[in-house]
Design a protein around this motif. Structure first.
Motif, PDB file in Angstrom:
ATOM      1  N   ILE A   1      -8.849 -13.298 -26.564  1.00 45.90           N
ATOM      2  CA  ILE A   1      -8.908 -13.839 -25.199  1.00 45.90           C
ATOM      3  C   ILE A   1      -7.708 -14.778 -24.979  1.00 45.90           C
ATOM      4  N   VAL A   2      -7.436 -15.592 -26.007  1.00 43.28           N
ATOM      5  CA  VAL A   2      -6.291 -16.514 -25.924  1.00 43.28           C
ATOM      6  C   VAL A   2      -4.994 -15.708 -25.755  1.00 43.28           C
ATOM      7  N   ALA A   3      -4.901 -14.568 -26.470  1.00 40.49           N
ATOM      8  CA  ALA A   3      -3.711 -13.707 -26.351  1.00 40.49           C
ATOM      9  C   ALA A   3      -3.564 -13.185 -24.911  1.00 40.49           C
ATOM     10  N   VAL A   4      -4.692 -12.847 -24.283  1.00 39.69           N
ATOM     11  CA  VAL A   4      -4.667 -12.380 -22.883  1.00 39.69           C
ATOM     12  C   VAL A   4      -4.162 -13.518 -21.995  1.00 39.69           C
ATOM     13  N   LEU A   5      -4.700 -14.721 -22.250  1.00 37.23           N
ATOM     14  CA  LEU A   5      -4.342 -15.866 -21.412  1.00 37.23           C
ATOM     15  C   LEU A   5      -2.880 -16.273 -21.591  1.00 37.23           C
ATOM     16  N   GLU A   6      -2.342 -16.032 -22.789  1.00 34.49           N
ATOM     17  CA  GLU A   6      -0.923 -16.351 -23.014  1.00 34.49           C
ATOM     18  C   GLU A   6      -0.030 -15.516 -22.095  1.00 34.49           C
ATOM     19  N   VAL A   7      -0.479 -14.295 -21.815  1.00 37.31           N
ATOM     20  CA  VAL A   7       0.281 -13.430 -20.899  1.00 37.31           C
ATOM     21  C   VAL A   7       0.292 -14.026 -19.492  1.00 37.31           C
ATOM     22  N   TYR A   8      -0.854 -14.589 -19.105  1.00 38.99           N
ATOM     23  CA  TYR A   8      -1.012 -15.040 -17.711  1.00 38.99           C
ATOM     24  C   TYR A   8      -1.041 -16.561 -17.543  1.00 38.99           C
ATOM     25  N   GLU A   9      -0.621 -17.301 -18.567  1.00 45.98           N
ATOM     26  CA  GLU A   9      -0.790 -18.764 -18.495  1.00 45.98           C
ATOM     27  C   GLU A   9      -0.055 -19.405 -17.310  1.00 45.98           C
ATOM     28  N   LYS A  10       1.015 -18.736 -16.837  1.00 46.92           N
ATOM     29  CA  LYS A  10       1.775 -19.302 -15.720  1.00 46.92           C
ATOM     30  C   LYS A  10       1.205 -18.825 -14.371  1.00 46.92           C
ATOM     31  N   HIS A  11       0.269 -17.909 -14.423  1.00 48.69           N
ATOM     32  CA  HIS A  11      -0.286 -17.348 -13.187  1.00 48.69           C
ATOM     33  C   HIS A  11      -1.243 -18.361 -12.549  1.00 48.69           C
ATOM     34  N   PRO A  12      -1.083 -18.652 -11.247  1.00 47.90           N
ATOM     35  CA  PRO A  12      -1.926 -19.678 -10.617  1.00 47.90           C
ATOM     36  C   PRO A  12      -3.431 -19.405 -10.716  1.00 47.90           C
ATOM     37  N   LEU A  13      -3.814 -18.129 -10.746  1.00 45.33           N
ATOM     38  CA  LEU A  13      -5.245 -17.806 -10.823  1.00 45.33           C
ATOM     39  C   LEU A  13      -5.882 -18.245 -12.139  1.00 45.33           C
ATOM     40  N   PHE A  14      -5.060 -18.363 -13.181  1.00 48.98           N
ATOM     41  CA  PHE A  14      -5.603 -18.609 -14.521  1.00 48.98           C
ATOM     42  C   PHE A  14      -5.593 -20.078 -14.931  1.00 48.98           C
ATOM     43  N   LYS A  15      -5.117 -20.942 -14.031  1.00 51.18           N
ATOM     44  CA  LYS A  15      -4.910 -22.349 -14.382  1.00 51.18           C
ATOM     45  C   LYS A  15      -6.161 -23.010 -14.991  1.00 51.18           C
ATOM     46  N   ASP A  16      -7.277 -22.932 -14.271  1.00 52.21           N
ATOM     47  CA  ASP A  16      -8.522 -23.574 -14.743  1.00 52.21           C
ATOM     48  C   ASP A  16      -9.062 -22.902 -16.003  1.00 52.21           C
ATOM     49  N   LEU A  17      -8.958 -21.585 -16.003  1.00 57.72           N
ATOM     50  CA  LEU A  17      -9.497 -20.819 -17.131  1.00 57.72           C
ATOM     51  C   LEU A  17      -8.782 -21.161 -18.436  1.00 57.72           C
ATOM     52  N   VAL A  18      -7.472 -21.342 -18.353  1.00 58.58           N
ATOM     53  CA  VAL A  18      -6.686 -21.692 -19.547  1.00 58.58           C
ATOM     54  C   VAL A  18      -7.211 -23.007 -20.134  1.00 58.58           C
ATOM     55  N   VAL A  19      -7.487 -23.975 -19.262  1.00 59.07           N
ATOM     56  CA  VAL A  19      -7.985 -25.289 -19.709  1.00 59.07           C
ATOM     57  C   VAL A  19      -9.372 -25.110 -20.355  1.00 59.07           C
ATOM     58  N   ASP A  20     -10.234 -24.352 -19.705  1.00 59.27           N
ATOM     59  CA  ASP A  20     -11.596 -24.149 -20.226  1.00 59.27           C
ATOM     60  C   ASP A  20     -11.605 -23.419 -21.570  1.00 59.27           C
ATOM     61  N   ILE A  21     -10.797 -22.370 -21.657  1.00 55.12           N
ATOM     62  CA  ILE A  21     -10.767 -21.605 -22.914  1.00 55.12           C
ATOM     63  C   ILE A  21     -10.179 -22.455 -24.048  1.00 55.12           C
ATOM     64  N   GLU A  22      -9.296 -23.342 -23.695  1.00 50.99           N
ATOM     65  CA  GLU A  22      -8.733 -24.260 -24.684  1.00 50.99           C
ATOM     66  C   GLU A  22      -9.848 -25.139 -25.278  1.00 50.99           C
ATOM     67  N   LYS A  23     -10.788 -25.568 -24.410  1.00 56.28           N
ATOM     68  CA  LYS A  23     -11.930 -26.381 -24.871  1.00 56.28           C
ATOM     69  C   LYS A  23     -12.793 -25.572 -25.840  1.00 56.28           C
TER      70      LYS A  23
END
Lengths: 141, 308
Positions: B226-248
């Protein structure tokens, strides 16, 4: 003369488009699905190879205490789809080509004892260009 | 001669028209009968992230299937509990592409859970919601509601229902990645995974089941995908909150250890010509009760935020 060339080009386009459409995942899917028997379908991968890309690799996540069936089918005459299954460290677990009996099998059952990412490498016999499918199904052990 | 030439030109125009229709018809890349691409505002959102469909499919395929995860819950012996699902009436609250995609995945997993417990009538209600959300995301064509409705009238069709649902999601995801809307596909998969993890966590809380506890621990590996997926989209505005949550969640999983001991595989060919591979690897999950409780808490928080 120009018209003849144009007709020739159009014919080429037609042949290539028909050739492309012959690798239909839907058709292969229905023919291969029966091989899964009472395994629950999880994923399908289209195996469309050519001279530049004779091998395809797919990732899949397999769970501990599940049995997996990897079933293959080909629509290319006399060329079976061969699959190699690798673990997360890319170590070969087995191939659908069973060397001791020089046999190509179209169904592999893998009894999984550790969860994680596995790799399926698929190609056609003799690295031929062609079309096929790989299905993955599961069952509780 | 000129007359013949004109006639030939006319034939040529007709022939070219037919060829053009066949050409574009056959070039539909995933055999789903959809001609041409759907260009909408969702494509515009993705303008900053370019990733090939092969690469993205590779990452997305490594995320565990919700069907399997819900099957693990069912085989743990846990009782069916409808209260754990995202209520179907919530579907009307979702309007942004982010919420629609995430909750499409969540409802997809809930549908899988219902199917595993053979709750076909309820599953149909969830399919209706899935279809409604998918329509809003312009991918509703992959869900054949009338066929599913017919199948749901008989519980013996449960295998067909699971097969059609799984295939519908697969076709939709392939289509989305090929149409350069992989970010939507990624959100659907992440939503589905979080819901499956949350179901496992909630049931583990009630049952204190060792198998389920291990399955939750194992998800550390899935989380890395999942983290690998988010690394692809980490700069995408839609993923901003999700990146923070998945980091937790990643932090909550930090101390979990998955120990695998390699064994010799046993390969045989059975009487039906089928190859059987028995793996002799062993796997041990090392996870403290505190870590488990923290994982359950963080997962619940993320999931409740996603369905709100």
């Amino acid at each position: 003369m120009k018209i003849k060339w144009l007709l020739f080009l159009i014919l080429l386009m037609f042949i290539s488009s028909v050739g492309y459409s012959q690798c239909s995942k839907d058709k292969l899917l229905s023919s291969c699905m029966n091989k899964l028997g009472n395994y629950t379908f999880v994923k399908s991968y289209k195996v469309e190879t050519n001279e530049e890309n004779p091998y395809l690799e797919f990732k899949t996540y397999l769970n501990k205490d599940n049995k997996y069936m990897i079933a293959v089918a080909s629509s290319t005459k006399n060329k079976k789809v061969v699959v190699n299954l690798y673990d997360s460290n890319y170590e070969l677990i087995s191939s659908s080509y069973y060397k001791p009996k020089e046999l190509y099998v179209d169904r592999i059952v893998f009894k999984c004892t550790s969860s994680g990412v596995y790799y399926i490498e698929a190609f056609l016999q003799g690295n031929a260009p062609g079309c096929g499918i790989t299905l993955v199904g599961f069952q509780k052990m | 001669m000129i007359k013949n030439l004109n006639l030939m030109k006319k034939y040529l125009v007709v022939f070219m028209t037919i060829i053009t229709v066949i050409w574009f018809g056959c070039s539909s890349s995933d055999d789903n009968g959809i001609e041409g691409a759907i260009f909408d505002s969702i494509v515009q959102e993705n303008a900053t992230v370019i990733v090939s469909s092969e690469v993205l499919n590779g990452i997305l395929n490594a995320v565990p299937s919700p069907v399997e995860m819900t099957s693990i819950i069912e085989s743990s012996g846990a009782d069916y509990n409808e209260d754990l699902l995202n209520p179907s009436e919530n579907s009307d609250n979702y309007s942004t592409n982010y919420k629609l995609a995430i909750n499409l995945g969540i409802y997809g997993t809930d549908m899988g859970y219902l199917n595993m417990y053979e709750k076909t009538v309820k599953s149909l209600l969830y399919l209706e919601k899935v279809k409604g959300i998918a329509d809003k995301l312009k991918v509703g064509q992959f869900f054949d509601f009338s066929t599913m409705k017919r199948l749901a009238s008989n519980k013996q069709n449960i295998d067909s229902i699971i097969y059609i649902s799984t295939l519908s999601f697969e076709k939709m995801n392939n289509y989305l990645t090929e149409q350069k809307r992989g970010h939507i596909s990624a959100l659907i998969l992440i939503g589905g995974w979080i819901e499956a993890l949350n179901l496992s966590c909630q049931i583990e809380k009630i049952t204190d089941n060792k198998d389920l506890r291990d399955r939750i621990g194992e998800q550390k590996e899935a989380l890395s995908q999942i983290v690998a997926v988010l690394e692809v989209y980490e700069k995408h505005p839609l993923f901003k909150d999700l990146v923070v949550d998945i980091e937790k969640l990643k932090k909550a999983y930090e101390n979990v250890q998955i120990v695998i001991t390699k064994g010799e595989d046993n390969v045989t060919i059975d009487e039906n010509g089928m190859m059987v591979i028995e793996s002799n690897d062993t796997q041990e999950i090392k996870m403290s009760t505190e870590d488990l409780e923290n994982i359950i808490k963080v997962t619940e928080e993320i999931r409740n935020k996603l369905i709100s």
